[in-house]
Design a protein around this motif. Structure first.
Motif, PDB file in Angstrom:
ATOM      1  N   PRO A 202       0.790  -1.238   0.000  1.00 55.62           N
ATOM      2  CA  PRO A 202       0.000   0.000   0.000  1.00 55.62           C
ATOM      3  C   PRO A 202       0.818   1.283   0.000  1.00 55.62           C
ATOM      4  N   THR A 203       2.097   1.201   0.401  1.00 55.55           N
ATOM      5  CA  THR A 203       2.943   2.389   0.473  1.00 55.55           C
ATOM      6  C   THR A 203       4.214   2.151  -0.320  1.00 55.55           C
ATOM      7  N   THR A 204       4.688   3.182  -1.014  1.00 56.86           N
ATOM      8  CA  THR A 204       5.862   3.041  -1.883  1.00 56.86           C
ATOM      9  C   THR A 204       6.766   4.250  -1.751  1.00 56.86           C
ATOM     10  N   LEU A 205       8.065   3.987  -1.772  1.00 53.83           N
ATOM     11  CA  LEU A 205       9.088   5.024  -1.906  1.00 53.83           C
ATOM     12  C   LEU A 205       9.769   4.813  -3.251  1.00 53.83           C
ATOM     13  N   LEU A 206       9.631   5.782  -4.139  1.00 55.67           N
ATOM     14  CA  LEU A 206      10.253   5.748  -5.462  1.00 55.67           C
ATOM     15  C   LEU A 206      11.562   6.519  -5.389  1.00 55.67           C
ATOM     16  N   LEU A 207      12.660   5.817  -5.664  1.00 57.97           N
ATOM     17  CA  LEU A 207      13.998   6.386  -5.570  1.00 57.97           C
ATOM     18  C   LEU A 207      14.640   6.514  -6.942  1.00 57.97           C
ATOM     19  N   ALA A 208      15.488   7.534  -7.077  1.00 62.45           N
ATOM     20  CA  ALA A 208      16.395   7.654  -8.216  1.00 62.45           C
ATOM     21  C   ALA A 208      17.649   8.340  -7.689  1.00 62.45           C
ATOM     22  N   ARG A 209      18.291   7.684  -6.746  1.00 65.14           N
ATOM     23  CA  ARG A 209      19.414   8.234  -5.980  1.00 65.14           C
ATOM     24  C   ARG A 209      18.956   9.293  -4.981  1.00 65.14           C
ATOM     25  N   PRO A 216       1.177   6.856  -0.605  1.00 65.78           N
ATOM     26  CA  PRO A 216       0.306   5.783  -1.098  1.00 65.78           C
ATOM     27  C   PRO A 216       0.719   5.335  -2.499  1.00 65.78           C
ATOM     28  N   THR A 217       0.771   4.042  -2.702  1.00 65.69           N
ATOM     29  CA  THR A 217       1.332   3.478  -3.933  1.00 65.69           C
ATOM     30  C   THR A 217       0.669   4.032  -5.189  1.00 65.69           C
ATOM     31  N   ALA A 218      -0.649   4.149  -5.190  1.00 64.90           N
ATOM     32  CA  ALA A 218      -1.350   4.617  -6.390  1.00 64.90           C
ATOM     33  C   ALA A 218      -0.937   6.028  -6.773  1.00 64.90           C
ATOM     34  N   ARG A 219      -0.590   6.843  -5.796  1.00 63.10           N
ATOM     35  CA  ARG A 219      -0.206   8.223  -6.086  1.00 63.10           C
ATOM     36  C   ARG A 219       1.291   8.359  -6.356  1.00 63.10           C
ATOM     37  N   VAL A 220       2.058   7.345  -5.984  1.00 61.92           N
ATOM     38  CA  VAL A 220       3.501   7.368  -6.237  1.00 61.92           C
ATOM     39  C   VAL A 220       3.826   6.825  -7.621  1.00 61.92           C
ATOM     40  N   LEU A 221       3.207   5.702  -7.984  1.00 62.87           N
ATOM     41  CA  LEU A 221       3.561   5.019  -9.233  1.00 62.87           C
ATOM     42  C   LEU A 221       2.768   5.578 -10.406  1.00 62.87           C
ATOM     43  N   HIS A 254      13.820  19.835  -2.864  1.00 64.59           N
ATOM     44  CA  HIS A 254      12.746  19.240  -2.108  1.00 64.59           C
ATOM     45  C   HIS A 254      12.849  19.603  -0.641  1.00 64.59           C
ATOM     46  N   ASP A 255      11.696  19.711  -0.019  1.00 70.06           N
ATOM     47  CA  ASP A 255      11.605  19.996   1.400  1.00 70.06           C
ATOM     48  C   ASP A 255      10.660  18.968   1.988  1.00 70.06           C
ATOM     49  N   HIS A 256      11.237  17.839   2.359  1.00 72.78           N
ATOM     50  CA  HIS A 256      10.434  16.682   2.756  1.00 72.78           C
ATOM     51  C   HIS A 256      10.782  16.362   4.194  1.00 72.78           C
ATOM     52  N   GLY A 257       9.990  16.852   5.121  1.00 68.56           N
ATOM     53  CA  GLY A 257      10.255  16.638   6.536  1.00 68.56           C
ATOM     54  C   GLY A 257       9.999  15.209   6.942  1.00 68.56           C
ATOM     55  N   PRO A 258      10.533  14.790   8.090  1.00 72.18           N
ATOM     56  CA  PRO A 258      10.396  13.411   8.527  1.00 72.18           C
ATOM     57  C   PRO A 258       8.958  12.965   8.714  1.00 72.18           C
ATOM     58  N   ASP A 259       8.039  13.904   8.958  1.00 68.39           N
ATOM     59  CA  ASP A 259       6.659  13.515   9.212  1.00 68.39           C
ATOM     60  C   ASP A 259       5.747  13.745   8.028  1.00 68.39           C
ATOM     61  N   SER A 260       6.317  14.086   6.878  1.00 65.14           N
ATOM     62  CA  SER A 260       5.462  14.575   5.808  1.00 65.14           C
ATOM     63  C   SER A 260       5.135  13.574   4.736  1.00 65.14           C
ATOM     64  N   HIS A 261       5.738  12.387   4.732  1.00 63.81           N
ATOM     65  CA  HIS A 261       5.626  11.573   3.523  1.00 63.81           C
ATOM     66  C   HIS A 261       4.221  11.043   3.276  1.00 63.81           C
ATOM     67  N   HIS A 262       3.393  11.003   4.260  1.00 64.41           N
ATOM     68  CA  HIS A 262       2.025  10.569   3.995  1.00 64.41           C
ATOM     69  C   HIS A 262       1.178  11.704   3.441  1.00 64.41           C
ATOM     70  N   HIS A 263       1.742  12.917   3.394  1.00 62.70           N
ATOM     71  CA  HIS A 263       0.976  14.061   2.928  1.00 62.70           C
ATOM     72  C   HIS A 263       1.513  14.632   1.628  1.00 62.70           C
ATOM     73  N   HIS A 264       2.773  14.306   1.292  1.00 62.50           N
ATOM     74  CA  HIS A 264       3.383  14.840   0.076  1.00 62.50           C
ATOM     75  C   HIS A 264       3.799  13.670  -0.794  1.00 62.50           C
ATOM     76  N   GLU A 265       3.148  13.516  -1.921  1.00 59.42           N
ATOM     77  CA  GLU A 265       3.524  12.411  -2.814  1.00 59.42           C
ATOM     78  C   GLU A 265       4.820  12.718  -3.540  1.00 59.42           C
ATOM     79  N   ASP A 266       5.106  13.989  -3.789  1.00 55.27           N
ATOM     80  CA  ASP A 266       6.286  14.359  -4.562  1.00 55.27           C
ATOM     81  C   ASP A 266       7.335  14.881  -3.619  1.00 55.27           C
TER      82      ASP A 266
END
Length: 268
Positions: A202-209, A216-221, A254-266
């Motif tokens: 259900p959850t995904t982290l998309l990496l490119a270095r 959420p996977t649907a919004r990441v992929l 990017h400004d991606h705080g430790p608590d933000s990944h469920h709120h920011h897909e990008d």
């Protein structure tokens, strides 16, 4: 095992850069893996997925930033990183998951019922005495999962657990992962089969270095995110110093705080 409202994040990444010989393989990563997450790590070849798992497992040091861990974790590397010519039996290999409890090889004999039960769970009952060198790829992966069962950790890290094995084994091991998830364990897996990710994670982290998207996977992929990941990966300068990214200006700050990944897909 249950997850309560006050359960701490088992893994937090704070300004994290990981790499080898001072060259970053993954950088500028901030975020929290939530307790009970079923998280897929995806990205192009060389995106830093295995490096991130090694960092989470404590096998390589941080070049910058830190990884905060709460509790024990179990780590399964890629199968081809394990020397299968070493003279171990299936019981020995699975029993390594009890090392903290047993303390020595000699003590493993008293844990034979527990080891046998773990091997039964993964479909290897009766294989205890078989040398690991005689196992098929799928059987060897099952034995590694038996070792994870015996480690009995709240967090499980898996690096390409399904590569090169038969569909029946994949389905059986996915069922075990779903069981762990249902028990409240946190599972993080580096995967390349996006259909598999969409169906089971259900959850995904998309990496490119660097992080492209986390949530959420649907919004990441999405097609846009996957294209951006390919572009970033192709543009990467292998000789770059820490905090120097792609050769082009295609990456956004990017400004991606430790608590933000469920709120920011990008996150890129």
């Amino acid at each position: 095992m249950s997850i309560g409202p006050t359960t701490p994040d088992p893994i937090r990444l704070v300004g994290l850069t990981l790499g080898y010989d001072r060259h970053p393989a993954v950088h500028h990563l901030d975020g929290a893996v939530r307790a009970g997450d079923l998280l897929a790590l995806v990205g192009p070849n060389g995106a830093g997925k295995s490096t991130l798992l090694k960092g989470m497992a404590g096998e390589i040091p941080c070049l910058e930033g830190q990884i905060e861990r709460a509790g024990d974790l179990a780590y399964m590397p890629q199968a081809d990183e394990i020397d299968r010519s070493f003279p171990l039996s299936v019981m020995d290999l699975a029993g390594m998951g009890l090392w903290r409890k047993a303390g020595s090889w000699r003590s493993l004999e008293r844990w034979r019922p527990e080891i046998g039960a773990a091997l039964d769970t993964v479909g290897l009952g009766g294989f205890e005495a078989r040398p690991i060198s005689t196992l098929s790829g799928g059987q060897f992966r099952r034995a590694l999962f038996a070792r994870l069962i015996l480690q009995d950790c709240p967090v499980v890290l898996l690096d390409e657990p399904f590569t090169g094995i038969d569909n029946r084994t994949v389905e059986d091991l996915l069922a075990l992962i779903r069981l762990w998830h249902g028990q409240g364990r946190t599972v993080i897996a580096a995967l390349h089969d996006l259909a598999q990710v969409r169906e089971h994670f259900p959850t995904t982290l998309l990496l490119a270095r660097e992080p492209v998207a986390w949530g959420p996977t649907a919004r990441v992929l999405t097609a846009e995110n996957l294209a951006r990941a390919r572009n970033l990966s192709e543009a990467w300068d292998e000789g770059a110093a820490i905090c120097v990214g792609p050769r082009t200006a295609s990456a956004h700050g990017h400004d991606h705080g430790p608590d933000s990944h469920h709120h920011h897909e990008d996150a890129a």
